[in-house]
Design a protein around this motif. Sequence first.
Motif, PDB file in Angstrom:
ATOM      1  N   UNK A  99       6.912   2.203 -26.650  1.00 55.56           N
ATOM      2  CA  UNK A  99       7.645   1.740 -27.840  1.00 55.56           C
ATOM      3  C   UNK A  99       6.643   1.153 -28.834  1.00 55.56           C
ATOM      4  N   UNK A 100       5.930   1.983 -29.581  1.00 56.53           N
ATOM      5  CA  UNK A 100       4.860   1.474 -30.442  1.00 56.53           C
ATOM      6  C   UNK A 100       5.371   0.695 -31.649  1.00 56.53           C
ATOM      7  N   UNK A 101       4.599  -0.331 -32.023  1.00 52.54           N
ATOM      8  CA  UNK A 101       4.832  -1.086 -33.250  1.00 52.54           C
ATOM      9  C   UNK A 101       3.727  -0.704 -34.231  1.00 52.54           C
ATOM     10  N   UNK A 102       4.112  -0.214 -35.403  1.00 51.30           N
ATOM     11  CA  UNK A 102       3.136   0.264 -36.376  1.00 51.30           C
ATOM     12  C   UNK A 102       3.510  -0.246 -37.756  1.00 51.30           C
ATOM     13  N   UNK A 103       2.608  -0.061 -38.708  1.00 51.97           N
ATOM     14  CA  UNK A 103       2.947  -0.253 -40.112  1.00 51.97           C
ATOM     15  C   UNK A 103       2.288   0.841 -40.925  1.00 51.97           C
ATOM     16  N   UNK A 104       2.811   1.066 -42.104  1.00 51.22           N
ATOM     17  CA  UNK A 104       2.293   2.085 -43.004  1.00 51.22           C
ATOM     18  C   UNK A 104       1.575   1.388 -44.165  1.00 51.22           C
ATOM     19  N   UNK A 105       0.235   1.514 -44.265  1.00 46.93           N
ATOM     20  CA  UNK A 105      -0.498   0.829 -45.336  1.00 46.93           C
ATOM     21  C   UNK A 105      -0.214   1.408 -46.717  1.00 46.93           C
ATOM     22  N   UNK A 106       0.069   2.716 -46.789  1.00 45.53           N
ATOM     23  CA  UNK A 106       0.203   3.372 -48.092  1.00 45.53           C
ATOM     24  C   UNK A 106       1.529   4.111 -48.203  1.00 45.53           C
ATOM     25  N   UNK A 107       1.989   4.213 -49.449  1.00 43.41           N
ATOM     26  CA  UNK A 107       3.178   4.993 -49.714  1.00 43.41           C
ATOM     27  C   UNK A 107       2.937   6.454 -49.376  1.00 43.41           C
ATOM     28  N   UNK A 108       3.987   7.149 -49.001  1.00 39.52           N
ATOM     29  CA  UNK A 108       3.862   8.572 -48.745  1.00 39.52           C
ATOM     30  C   UNK A 108       4.999   9.095 -47.905  1.00 39.52           C
ATOM     31  N   UNK A 109       4.999  10.407 -47.687  1.00 40.99           N
ATOM     32  CA  UNK A 109       5.994  11.074 -46.860  1.00 40.99           C
ATOM     33  C   UNK A 109       5.272  11.600 -45.635  1.00 40.99           C
ATOM     34  N   UNK A 110       5.707  11.177 -44.442  1.00 40.98           N
ATOM     35  CA  UNK A 110       4.955  11.434 -43.220  1.00 40.98           C
ATOM     36  C   UNK A 110       5.841  12.068 -42.151  1.00 40.98           C
ATOM     37  N   UNK A 111       5.184  12.816 -41.265  1.00 36.06           N
ATOM     38  CA  UNK A 111       5.852  13.359 -40.090  1.00 36.06           C
ATOM     39  C   UNK A 111       5.672  12.434 -38.901  1.00 36.06           C
ATOM     40  N   UNK A 112       6.301  12.805 -37.786  1.00 31.05           N
ATOM     41  CA  UNK A 112       6.173  12.015 -36.559  1.00 31.05           C
ATOM     42  C   UNK A 112       6.528  12.915 -35.378  1.00 31.05           C
ATOM     43  N   UNK A 113       5.873  12.696 -34.240  1.00 32.63           N
ATOM     44  CA  UNK A 113       6.217  13.457 -33.046  1.00 32.63           C
ATOM     45  C   UNK A 113       6.051  12.585 -31.814  1.00 32.63           C
ATOM     46  N   UNK A 114       6.818  12.917 -30.777  1.00 34.39           N
ATOM     47  CA  UNK A 114       6.740  12.241 -29.480  1.00 34.39           C
ATOM     48  C   UNK A 114       6.762  13.299 -28.394  1.00 34.39           C
ATOM     49  N   UNK A 115       5.760  13.249 -27.505  1.00 34.04           N
ATOM     50  CA  UNK A 115       5.725  14.111 -26.330  1.00 34.04           C
ATOM     51  C   UNK A 115       5.955  13.240 -25.109  1.00 34.04           C
ATOM     52  N   UNK A 116       7.058  13.471 -24.406  1.00 34.25           N
ATOM     53  CA  UNK A 116       7.400  12.705 -23.211  1.00 34.25           C
ATOM     54  C   UNK A 116       7.116  13.561 -21.977  1.00 34.25           C
TER      55      UNK A 116
END
Length: 539
Positions: free
Chosen positions: A227-244
Amino acid sequence: ATCSFYTSFHGAFAVLANITLNVVVGDVSTEVFNGLKWSDEYDYVSKNWMKITVDLAEYAGQSVKFRFNYKGFDGDDVYIDDFKITAVDNSEGSKITVNEGGKVDYTDLSEGEPTEWAWSFPGGTPATSTEQNPTVIYKEAGTYSATLIVKAGEESSTYTRTDFVTVVGVAPKAKIGFPAEAYLSPFALAYVPTNTDLQFTDLSDGFPSAWEWKIPGSSKPTTNEQHPVVNYPNEGLYGISLKSTNKTGNDSDIYIDAIQAGGEQYIWNITPDESSQLAQLALGWYGNYGGSNWLDIHSFAEGFHKPASTGLISEVDIYFASVTTVTPNAEIKVAIHKADAAGLPGEEVASTVVLAKDLKYSDDTYLPTTFTFEQPVAVDDDFFVVISGFPNETNELYQSDDIAMFCVPERSAGGNATTYNYLVDYDEDNEPTGISWYKNDESPTSFAVAPKFKYAVDTSITNVDAAMQIIAKATVVAGALVIETNGNMESLSIYDTSGQQVKVCSVNSLVVDINELPKGIYVVRMVVNGEAYAQKIMK
């Protein structure tokens, strides 16, 4: 034996195109399920997954085929999943096979009249039980025995089924849980602030033991945390993926250009799979829910949770399902309200109006009516968009006002309820005593109401949309997607708002026919001069 399956279809459309199931023995075909008849019997007009079970006792000992039929025209989507046959076998040599995480319902079939039961289930949860008919969950692959000791007074009897339960390992089904602080949006799966800690959660099924996250643009582009905690430093449109992954296999959950960090975006309380199901909630003679009505509901509100950081609202888009009016100069008022101590709409902080004759609607696309405030409104806690002033007049030609906001079809009991009603109160003699706000928990739904929101902590980096207008622009014109670009178009694809690709387009033509796509909201992804750009469109 029985057969069972899950199905999802809209009961109201079954009259046009109907789903049936037949059991076929030789040349004889017998209907055992009829979606239209089932919908009529149970007064079913929504669209949810439901389990259907059919008794097959009359077919015992026979070889059969099962045949689904879907016939008609102008119907709605029909889904079928998890079809299986379940046989009852209490013979001495019978065995049970379940997947990891599956449950076994044990039944005491002891003779006599036992008064006490002592079960043991190696590998199961619970491992022991004193219930007469316990239920046990098996989480790890293997083969397990089960033992029952029954007692009646001083007498006892023991019975063991050796290697009775075989548990089969199952690869996980990966699923990303987005931050609770994120807002849903018509144009992005999740909208979050920059420079703010946010937690993604693993919601995978199948007991994964290892995780591989890819979160580009964040403070942890890759991580193996669950369960990662992250932040985004810059504005933008981003993808995301999870491999379990577990010892049986692995699965991935992938979204492209799904998360907008910072910038300005429209927000609402409608999930991606609900955005194609928006409808007018007509109430017969009483008008509409979320519009003209004769139910003494003077105002409606859509509630929003506290933003992750202070934000500004410059305007509100509302999508109307009907804009028929005989009172064209009626003022439809939209206001931002703070939440009061009871969590209901309280103090009004800003408002604006649009005349009923200027409300917008289109048969071909979701067309917003924009309510713009004179100054952006700051919000830092739970807030509400309150809509009032819907006329409900009838003229001399017996024509009536029929204005209605799009709504999510009523969710199941206990579902997310974000709408509120400003309703006249009556005493026991049916005399009005006042007017109060009520949360609509009885019929959970959401209005297609989308404030335009900007986090106040965002930097001034050029946002994705603004940058894209220079390189490539996508416009919907008469059922076609028209692309304008001053660069070299290398790829062109269309995705729905859940990040699933629905169309791959040729880069040799910058006019793309999209008539086959259902009415809804999409993201166009373009690669121009080696750079990827994304733009929201409505059809």
